[in-house]
Design a protein around this motif. Structure first.
Motif, PDB file in Angstrom:
ATOM      1  N   ALA A   1      41.010  47.338  37.872  1.00  0.00           N
ATOM      2  CA  ALA A   1      40.655  46.259  38.632  1.00  0.00           C
ATOM      3  C   ALA A   1      41.850  45.112  39.092  1.00  0.00           C
ATOM      4  O   ALA A   1      42.099  44.889  37.705  1.00  0.00           O
ATOM      5  N   ILE A   2      41.897  44.629  39.791  1.00  0.00           N
ATOM      6  CA  ILE A   2      43.165  43.568  40.004  1.00  0.00           C
ATOM      7  C   ILE A   2      43.297  42.240  40.186  1.00  0.00           C
ATOM      8  O   ILE A   2      42.116  42.830  41.475  1.00  0.00           O
ATOM      9  N   GLY A   3      43.590  41.245  41.359  1.00  0.00           N
ATOM     10  CA  GLY A   3      43.900  40.456  42.073  1.00  0.00           C
ATOM     11  C   GLY A   3      44.691  40.620  42.909  1.00  0.00           C
ATOM     12  O   GLY A   3      45.750  40.966  42.459  1.00  0.00           O
ATOM     13  N   VAL A   4      44.264  40.062  44.408  1.00  0.00           N
ATOM     14  CA  VAL A   4      45.353  39.945  45.094  1.00  0.00           C
ATOM     15  C   VAL A   4      45.135  39.338  46.520  1.00  0.00           C
ATOM     16  O   VAL A   4      43.870  38.456  46.109  1.00  0.00           O
ATOM     17  N   MET A   5      45.938  39.067  46.749  1.00  0.00           N
ATOM     18  CA  MET A   5      45.542  37.844  47.845  1.00  0.00           C
ATOM     19  C   MET A   5      45.489  38.646  49.501  1.00  0.00           C
ATOM     20  O   MET A   5      46.446  39.256  49.784  1.00  0.00           O
TER      21      MET A   5
ATOM     22  N   ALA B   1      39.697  47.466  43.371  1.00  0.00           N
ATOM     23  CA  ALA B   1      39.783  48.692  42.450  1.00  0.00           C
ATOM     24  C   ALA B   1      40.627  49.210  42.859  1.00  0.00           C
ATOM     25  O   ALA B   1      40.626  49.942  43.476  1.00  0.00           O
ATOM     26  N   VAL B   2      41.848  50.454  41.861  1.00  0.00           N
ATOM     27  CA  VAL B   2      41.757  51.383  42.256  1.00  0.00           C
ATOM     28  C   VAL B   2      41.448  52.101  41.344  1.00  0.00           C
ATOM     29  O   VAL B   2      41.575  52.492  40.521  1.00  0.00           O
ATOM     30  N   VAL B   3      40.769  53.522  41.459  1.00  0.00           N
ATOM     31  CA  VAL B   3      39.964  54.422  41.506  1.00  0.00           C
ATOM     32  C   VAL B   3      40.579  55.862  41.737  1.00  0.00           C
ATOM     33  O   VAL B   3      41.206  55.692  42.619  1.00  0.00           O
ATOM     34  N   VAL B   4      40.321  56.878  40.807  1.00  0.00           N
ATOM     35  CA  VAL B   4      40.740  57.757  40.283  1.00  0.00           C
ATOM     36  C   VAL B   4      39.526  58.744  40.054  1.00  0.00           C
ATOM     37  O   VAL B   4      38.363  58.386  39.413  1.00  0.00           O
ATOM     38  N   LEU B   5      39.479  59.370  40.911  1.00  0.00           N
ATOM     39  CA  LEU B   5      37.828  60.322  41.285  1.00  0.00           C
ATOM     40  C   LEU B   5      38.042  61.542  40.002  1.00  0.00           C
ATOM     41  O   LEU B   5      38.907  61.409  40.158  1.00  0.00           O
TER      42      LEU B   5
ATOM     43  N   LEU C   1      30.473  52.616  46.565  1.00  0.00           N
ATOM     44  CA  LEU C   1      31.078  51.474  44.989  1.00  0.00           C
ATOM     45  C   LEU C   1      30.541  50.313  45.052  1.00  0.00           C
ATOM     46  O   LEU C   1      30.567  49.560  43.793  1.00  0.00           O
ATOM     47  N   GLN C   2      30.902  49.473  46.330  1.00  0.00           N
ATOM     48  CA  GLN C   2      30.953  48.207  45.796  1.00  0.00           C
ATOM     49  C   GLN C   2      28.891  48.140  46.410  1.00  0.00           C
ATOM     50  O   GLN C   2      29.151  46.785  45.318  1.00  0.00           O
TER      51      GLN C   2
ATOM     52  N   TYR D   1      31.826  41.550  43.201  1.00  0.00           N
ATOM     53  CA  TYR D   1      32.603  43.344  43.511  1.00  0.00           C
ATOM     54  C   TYR D   1      34.218  43.858  43.631  1.00  0.00           C
ATOM     55  O   TYR D   1      34.690  42.628  44.099  1.00  0.00           O
ATOM     56  N   PRO D   2      34.228  44.727  44.226  1.00  0.00           N
ATOM     57  CA  PRO D   2      35.745  44.735  44.371  1.00  0.00           C
ATOM     58  C   PRO D   2      35.416  44.995  45.876  1.00  0.00           C
ATOM     59  O   PRO D   2      35.221  44.970  46.767  1.00  0.00           O
TER      60      PRO D   2
END
Length: 528
Positions: free
Chosen positions: A445-449, A458-462, A476-477, A489-490
């Motif tokens: 999980a990272i913060g973005v504008m 969230a960057v997810v590897v399935l 997922l949310q 939540y992302p």
């Protein structure tokens, strides 16, 4: 702590085993090779004499680019015994990195595994004063063969008359937040970690067999599979190849470790591999009395699944290159899955605010730690030394909170924290929630504008067989909303084949934010 004499050399860790009558005991298993404590000290002494004969002088550096084979402890302790300073470095790097290490350290000698010799030769080819090369586990024209240096020479070498506060070895930081920094460790540092964490948390003894998936060139692996077993007179299992689950399980089944060390990413990978192979788990890990995790916070879900699969408890903790090993840890007597535990005896920890004032229990802030295994300084980096080494205290750069029982809970790197709607959000909380979903293998999980507003991505590897879609993103949310505070939540979910990590398994979130080279390639994502 045992009173340490003023004159002390870290290689004496080996002598204590001969003094205890363990000269014929196996110190190392490495594939088909067995090395006793007597053999190990003889090899160390012979190489120490050879290094001196090659012109190596006191406190000069020796670069080690070595796989996990007996050549590593032999070279490491031979340099220290001769009064020089070994520098183990990551074997997974490229020529440019090795060029930097040689230029930064000024090492006149490099001991290199044959597998990596080509990269090192390329790195030093045009340097004005390239180091002399010693090749391990093979031969090559233009390089001294380690086997030849060990085949002859005196079997005994009196340790250099070093002070307990003299430099003993360096460890370069992983470079997850910038250029690697050489942390200078002193002669007494290894013994301090042995008589704190190894003794009081692991309770390691001569009957133990240790196996570390994390490699010896890293501070975590160095303690796991070199310092601690040699201090206790135990036996270490070395695995020279990549830490792939099938190979690790085969080595474990062969040598039956009692203590296993890995990082969360690898525990997760092993669990995935074992999903339809429960018999292999029992065969490989049937002798375990405990496991250890470090380098990144261990998600509670992985802790639970590991105990279910193997019957063994994982003791999660946090350490650092600068502190040499783990300074916060769970123990068998005091364990909270998801936490980093309490301060290891011999260490103190505190959480402070922006002004350096201690914060109340339950309030998040910057983690600081103190203990006598701390590095003395960063080589040629005075500014960073002053910013990180604050008298007795070391600023870790981690964001933590402590509860009323004294357990510490990791919230993320201080520069990874996200502020959404004026409220702080820990990436670890979001990642742990996502990791509990059956479709998710791992997440970051990272913060973005977005349109001038702070949002969580969230960057997810399935898991295999799963595909990213708008429907799964929504699922997922909602999953996170049901487990976290609503603002956590992302807002954006993207799918990727893998996550950028350091060799120790730490997620490099700065690369996901586009702050460094090697940004991860994203798949289709959906915002809501």
């Amino acid at each position: 702590m045992t009173a340490m004499p003023e004159r002390y050399n870290a290689s004496l860790l080996l002598d204590r085993n001969l003094e205890a009558g363990r000269g014929d005991k196996v110190a190392i298993y490495c594939e088909d090779e067995r090395v006793t404590y007597g053999d190990l000290l003889r090899r160390v002494s012979r190489l120490g004499h050879a290094l001196r004969a090659l012109g190596l002088r006191r406190e000069e550096r020796v670069l080690l680019v070595l796989n996990d084979t007996p050549a590593f402890p032999v070279s490491f302790f031979a340099a220290i015994r001769a009064g020089a300073v070994p520098i183990p470095v990551n074997t997974l790097l490229g020529a440019a990195d090795y060029r930097y290490f040689v230029a930064d350290s000024g090492a006149p000698i490099a001991v290199v595994d044959a597998q990596h010799l080509g990269k090192v030769r390329e790195a030093v080819a045009d340097l004005p004063e390239p180091p002399r090369l010693i090749v391990a586990n093979g031969r090559s024209e233009g390089a001294e063969a380690l086997d030849d240096l060990l085949a002859a020479g005196p079997d005994e070498l009196t340790p250099a008359d070093t002070h307990r506060d003299d430099p003993a070895f360096w460890l370069y930081s992983s470079g997850s937040t910038g250029r690697p920094k050489g942390a200078v460790h002193l002669q007494h540092d290894i013994l301090y970690t042995c008589e704190t964490y190894a003794r009081d948390v692991l309770e390691i003894g001569e009957g133990d067999v240790t196996f570390s998936a994390s490699k010896l060139f890293h501070a975590y692996g160095l303690g796991n599979n070199l310092s601690f077993p040699y201090w206790a007179g135990a036996t270490a299992v070395l695995h020279p190849g990549p830490p792939a689950p099938p190979a690790l399980l085969a080595a474990a089944a062969r040598h039956r470790p009692t203590i296993f060390y890995a990082v969360p990413t690898l525990y997760n990978a092993i669990l995935h591999y074992l999903a339809d192979r429960p018999d292999e788990a029992r065969e490989a890990f049937g002798a375990l009395r405990l496991c250890v995790s470090a380098a990144e916070a261990l998600p509670p879900e992985i802790w639970r699944r590991w105990k279910e699969a193997t019957g063994s408890v994982i003791l999660d903790g946090i350490g650092s290159t600068e502190m040499l090993h783990i300074f916060l840890s769970n123990t068998l007597a005091a364990l909270r899955p998801g936490s980093s535990g309490r301060p290891v005896p011999g260490y103190d920890a505190r959480i402070v605010d922006d002004e350096g004032h201690a914060v109340p229990a339950g309030t998040a802030g910057y983690l600081q730690v103190r203990g006598d295994s701390a590095a003395a300084y960063y080589w040629r980096n005075h500014a960073k030394t002053k910013a990180t080494m604050l008298g007795d205290w070391m600023a870790t750069g981690d964001w933590y909170r402590a509860d009323d029982e004294g357990f510490y809970w990791y919230e993320g790197r201080a520069d990874d924290m996200m502020k959404v709607g004026g409220l702080w959000v820990s990436p670890v909380e979001v990642e742990n929630a996502l990791g509990e979903h059956p479709a998710v293998f791992e997440a970051a999980a990272i913060g973005v504008m977005v349109e001038g507003l702070a949002r969580i991505k969230a960057v997810v590897v399935l898991r295999p067989g799963q595909e990213g879609s708008a429907a799964l993103t929504g699922e997922l949310q909602e999953w996170c909303k049901g487990r976290l505070k609503r603002y956590q939540y992302p807002h954006i979910v993207e799918y990727a084949p893998d996550l950028p990590k350091t060799v120790t398994g730490k997620i490099q979130r700065f690369k996901l934010r586009g702050e460094g080279e090697g940004e991860v390639r994203m798949g289709q994502g959906t915002a809501r």
